[in-house]
Scaffold this active site. Structure first.
Site, short mmCIF file in Angstrom:
data_model
loop_
_atom_site.label_atom_id
_atom_site.label_comp_id
_atom_site.label_asym_id
_atom_site.label_seq_id
_atom_site.Cartn_x
_atom_site.Cartn_y
_atom_site.Cartn_z
N VAL A 109 0.84 -1.20 0.00
CA VAL A 109 0.00 0.00 0.00
C VAL A 109 0.87 1.25 0.00
O VAL A 109 0.58 2.25 -0.66
CB VAL A 109 -0.96 -0.02 1.21
CG1 VAL A 109 -1.76 1.27 1.26
CG2 VAL A 109 -1.88 -1.20 1.10
N ASP A 143 0.61 32.82 -39.16
CA ASP A 143 0.17 33.82 -40.14
C ASP A 143 0.63 35.18 -39.66
O ASP A 143 0.95 35.35 -38.48
CB ASP A 143 -1.37 33.89 -40.16
CG ASP A 143 -1.98 32.69 -40.83
OD1 ASP A 143 -1.24 31.97 -41.50
OD2 ASP A 143 -3.20 32.50 -40.67
N ASP A 165 -6.72 26.12 -45.18
CA ASP A 165 -5.74 25.91 -44.11
C ASP A 165 -5.98 24.59 -43.38
O ASP A 165 -5.13 24.12 -42.64
CB ASP A 165 -5.82 27.04 -43.07
CG ASP A 165 -5.19 28.32 -43.59
OD1 ASP A 165 -4.26 28.22 -44.40
OD2 ASP A 165 -5.63 29.41 -43.19
N GLU A 221 8.07 5.71 4.78
CA GLU A 221 7.06 4.68 5.08
C GLU A 221 7.68 3.29 5.05
O GLU A 221 7.25 2.39 5.78
CB GLU A 221 5.92 4.74 4.06
CG GLU A 221 4.98 5.92 4.29
CD GLU A 221 4.02 6.12 3.14
OE1 GLU A 221 3.59 5.13 2.53
OE2 GLU A 221 3.70 7.28 2.83
N ASP A 259 -1.55 12.89 2.76
CA ASP A 259 -0.75 13.28 1.59
C ASP A 259 -1.55 13.94 0.47
O ASP A 259 -1.02 14.72 -0.29
CB ASP A 259 -0.10 12.01 1.01
CG ASP A 259 1.40 12.10 1.12
OD1 ASP A 259 1.86 12.96 1.89
OD2 ASP A 259 2.08 11.32 0.45
#
Ligand code: ATP
Length: 922
Positions: A285, A332, A645, A710, A741
């Site tokens: 995890v 252009d 175009d 962790e 977190d």
């Protein structure tokens, strides 16, 4: 009221009055009341999306992803293994995660959907005998509407009258050849064979027509087809694909690590298998980056939203990241780099020239010669020049309520009518005296526009256009009221005058005429009409650069993005404007359309590597230019507005259409639409694209770095063969990963552009999100620091209570307090990480410590959550926590200070190094 379902064949074959009766309309169009009634009855003219992927399915998807399944199973095993709290907690975490992901996706979808509403298609309808522009959604059967080149057709309609009409039906039939259509009933093979019907969803390639609608919305042929074939879902952006892959890879690695830890715990530490399992679960995890994908989707969508505020509407999320990679912008000139506010300030005849005063479109100026007002009646050639200027013209002058003059039409046209007005020509009278019989509309390949008028019984073609186009077709010249053969001497003088004006960045148009013989009128052939021209003179226009363009060009140069001007204008004007705005240096290579045509692809690829601009090009050339850049490895953004175009817009990595002056066809083909037609908005969008990518990298760094602290407690536990009791329980790992977190990570996605994002070269297409630098920083720098501090916190509590390294608390209040402190220390390290991740090398103080309120709120909620875990009795039991004392709090609160200071120092040295390198390069 007319029938709901009218047969197309019946509409196509009915004649005159019959047709109007069938559709309950007339040549004057519908009345407003009738329109209201029909809107109620037929509904809006919209293609409805087929059943969207039901929200329920999207919702469910978040609970059956690979990670979610893993968590469901883990929870179930925990339950069976006799740890109900853990099982339920894992399930809860899964539910919270799923809900959160769903919310993020929903918010992202809402952001992109709302953009679509910002871009309505307009149609010109005749109602109550008046022409008016309406949102195409309000079109009803029986409405008469006008179409012209570049329009997408909004309803199935029968042609009432047309001029050189060519329709591109590829959207319906797949045929790329255009089809000519007219009002004549002529049924050919195939479902769409009627010659006098145009269909919704197709586009006008050439010409104009007045038509009457008979099917709208889902009743149209297009609606029926869409109903059958509407595609489900959208393709994922490369970034989302990469992240998907990344998440899966990390998950697999996590599972392998978990397995190794499980085996090590059982066989090396001789830990009971059920406890070992829970322990391994914790590792898995800890490593899986659960919330990553939805956070990225949301962050892209937020980027899209911010871009829309900067006048750039992006159609797909994936364009956001492509924008960030752009290395060439093919732009252009007219209207994008310049203001498209044409003002004629000189008129040139072979033997004379004049100055025109008065700014912009305003008509409060005059024609002057040596500061004196000129009476045009005394200058027949000048008068003719201005007559052509006024009559070969598609703009209209309208008086507003406050008696001011308003011009409706394109800027070039408007400038030409205004100059006639300034000269004192009575335009309305002139239009009556010399009525227009026919027109050959302007197109950017011929670069000409012609109108044929009846003048005192004669038929005269008035022609205006690019000088080169006129000179190819002219063989006479009018000087002093007399027509001569156009000799080389004259040509040289004309060229010299053109050059003179062009070198000042002004653009000239040449005006000419052709008195048609009866035979020529009969032939009705464009090449014949636009031949044997009598040259009269030049109109000279100024179109100033947009003020924001200077800074935008500089930004592109700093960001190592090349800007290539691709314009229909003349070489000299193009170069002069390019120089003026700082786009190029004096030694720039100017390639004209003519030269380009002679070049093979390889030569073009070589030429395009140097400083270059393209002038006098046709839209078709733009496609080759884009392809050549791509073949050189560039990521190309290209602008466009016209029908022709479209191929270039589709070919470009980012096709950019003009929202104001662009045709529907261009807008359809494009990936992004500029609502202000401004070059600076493209650069702003590129900057935003780069920012989004860098933000995603920032929160990836943030999410990954907490994995180290962790994991380390478990490693300690393992390698000490259980001598060091587990400093962080599985439940605590879960809280960090999925609770505390998340919120600051979201804030990082909303971070503004870091100064300097536009001072780096574009990112390489094959560069990865998880770069070496991110990995290094996440694991060896931020991660290692946090691991060190949190482990220290664990031992610190033991020490405070008299335990030593060889005799650590294994149970009871001290052990629980020690794990609580490990958890809390990790949370406070993450507070520092949230601050540190905000920038890559800029000082956080420079961007403003409090400038991102999402981060501040994220941090505050993170700490509140931690306090709840520590002080709420139920949670204490569940998460193995206990209240901690004052000294401990002082310790915790002071953790971020050195971490931020150390990182700020590192960033300072990075900045210094970069600066030094820059100086060396100079
Ligand atoms: P850009 O390609 O940068 O937008 P452009 O406006 O010059 O620039 P086009 O619209 O293709 O590009 O026009 C090409 C040329 O045709 C112009 O340079 C001008 O000489 C001529 N031209 C433009 N508008 C008209 C008009 N309304 N009538 C006659 N000639 C025109």
């Amino acid at each position: 009221m007319i029938q709901r379902k009218i047969e197309t064949d019946a509409v196509a074959s009915s004649k005159g009055k019959e047709l109007f009766e069938l559709l309950g309309s007339s040549m004057q169009g519908l009345t407003e009341a009738e329109v209201e009634r029909r809107l109620d009855y037929f509904g809006p003219n919209e293609i409805q999306q087929t059943k969207k992927r039901s929200q329920l399915r999207i919702f469910a998807k978040n609970f059956v992803s690979l990670m979610a399944l893993l968590l469901w199973v883990s929870g179930a095993i925990a339950l069976f293994a006799g740890m109900p709290e853990l099982g339920i907690a894992i399930w809860l975490v899964n539910i919270i995660n799923g809900l959160f992901s769903f919310w993020q996706e929903y918010a992202a979808q809402k952001a992109t959907n709302s953009l679509k509403k910002m871009l309505p298609t307009y149609t010109t309808v005749i109602r109550n005998n008046n022409s008016q522009q309406i949102d195409a959604k309000k079109l009803v059967p029986g409405d008469i509407f006008l179409v012209q080149a570049g329009n997408s057709i909004s309803a199935d309609a029968r042609i009432l009258s047309s001029e050189a009409l060519e329709i591109d039906e590829s959207a319906l039939t797949g045929e790329s050849e255009t089809v000519s259509k007219s009002k004549n009933y002529l049924k050919t093979e195939g479902q769409f064979g009627q010659n006098n019907i145009i269909y919704a969803g197709t586009t006008v390639a050439r010409g104009t027509a007045t038509v009457i609608a008979f099917h709208t919305g889902m009743a149209t042929e297009f609606g029926k087809i869409t109903n059958l074939t509407q595609k489900q879902g959208k393709s994922k952006s490369p970034l989302q694909v990469e992240l998907n892959r990344l998440t899966k890879q990390i998950s697999v690695i996590a599972i392998i690590i978990g397995l190794i830890f499980f085996l090590a715990a059982v066989f090396f530490v001789h830990y009971p298998w059920n406890k070992s399992f829970v322990f391994a679960l914790g590792m898995i995890v800890a490593f899986i980056p659960e919330g990553l994908l939805p956070t990225v989707t949301l962050s892209l969508a937020q980027g899209v939203q911010r871009m829309s505020k900067k006048h750039a509407l992006v159609k797909e999320l994936s364009s956001v990241e492509t924008l960030g990679e752009t290395s060439v912008i093919a732009s252009d000139k007219t209207g994008t780099l310049t203001q498209n506010q044409m003002t004629i300030n000189h008129l040139w005849l072979l033997d004379d020239n004049f100055k025109v005063t008065g700014e912009g479109y305003s008509n409060n100026g005059q024609i002057q010669k040596e500061k004196q007002k000129v009476d045009i009646e005394k200058h027949p050639d000048l008068k003719l020049l201005l007559t052509i200027s006024a009559l070969n013209n598609d703009s209209k002058l309208e008086k507003t309520v406050d008696e001011k003059t308003k011009v409706i039409g394109t800027p070039t046209e408007a400038a030409h009518i205004i100059v006639a007005e300034k000269a004192g020509i009575e335009i309305e009278r002139l239009v009556e005296e010399q009525p227009r019989l026919k027109e050959l509309p302007f197109d950017s390949n011929r670069k000409l526009m012609t109108t044929i008028h009846s003048v005192n019984g004669k038929k005269i073609a008035y022609v205006k256009g690019a000088l080169s186009s006129i000179m190819q077709r002219a063989n006479k010249i009018r000087v002093n009221g007399e027509v001569h053969v156009l000799n080389n001497e004259d040509r040289k003088l004309i060229e010299a005058a053109n050059k003179h004006y062009a070198s000042m960045g002004l653009r000239s148009l040449a005006l000419a005429y052709h008195e048609l013989t009866e035979h020529e009128v009969q032939m009705n052939d464009q090449t014949v009409i636009e031949n044997n021209l009598v040259f009269i003179g030049l109109t000279v226009m100024a179109d100033p650069p947009r003020p924001e363009v200077y800074a935008a060009i500089k930004k592109c140069h700093d960001a190592k993005i090349r800007v290539i001007m691709v314009t229909g204008d003349s070489a000299l004007t193009a170069k002069s404007v390019a120089l003026k705005i700082g786009m190029v240096s004096e030694k720039v290579r100017v390639i004209t359309g003519e030269e380009l045509e002679k070049m093979d692809d390889q030569t073009l690829r070589d030429e395009i590597k140097q400083e270059v601009i393209f002038a006098r090009v046709a839209p078709e050339h733009k496609y080759r230019i884009v392809k050549a850049c791509q073949a050189n490895g560039d990521i190309v953004a290209s602008t466009g507005d016209g029908v022709n175009d479209a191929p270039a817009l589709k070919q470009a990595d980012i096709g950019i259409a003009m929202g104001v002056t662009g045709t529907d066809v261009a807008k359809d083909a494009a990936d992004m639409i500029l609502t202000d037609d401004n070059f600076a908005s493209i650069v702003a969008a590129v900057e935003e694209g780069r920012t989004v990518y860098s933000n995603i990298q920032k929160f990836l760094l943030y999410i990954l770095n907490s994995n180290v602290p962790e994991a380390i407690p478990s490693v300690l536990f393992l390698f000490s063969r259980g001598m060091i009791p587990l400093p962080l329980t599985v439940m605590q790992i879960l809280t960090v990963d999925l609770g505390t977190d998340m919120l600051p990570a979201l804030g990082l996605g909303a971070e503004k552009s870091e100064p300097g994002v536009m001072e780096q070269p574009p990112r390489a297409r094959d560069s990865h999100l998880l770069s070496h630098s991110v990995i290094w920083k996440a694991f060896a720098w931020y991660g290692a620091g946090a691991a060190l501090i949190s482990t220290f916190a664990y031992f610190f509590v033991n020490y405070l209570h008299g335990y030593t390294i060889s005799n650590l608390a294994e149970h009871g209040a001290v052990y629980v307090q020690a794990t609580t402190m490990t958890l809390a220390a990790i949370v406070f390290c993450q507070v520092a990480a949230a601050i540190n991740c905000r920038t890559k090398k800029t000082s956080v103080l420079t961007i403003g410590f409090f400038s991102n309120r999402h981060i501040i709120w994220g941090i505050v909620s993170e700490i509140i959550l931690l306090a709840l875990l520590i002080y709420v009795p139920v949670l204490q039991g569940l998460f193995n926590t206990i209240s901690i004392g004052f000294v401990e709090w002082i310790f915790l609160v002071s953790i971020p200070i050195p971490l931020v200071l150390i990182e700020e120092t590192r960033k300072y040295f990075v900045r210094r190094k970069v600066k030094k390198e820059e100086n060396v390069n100079i």
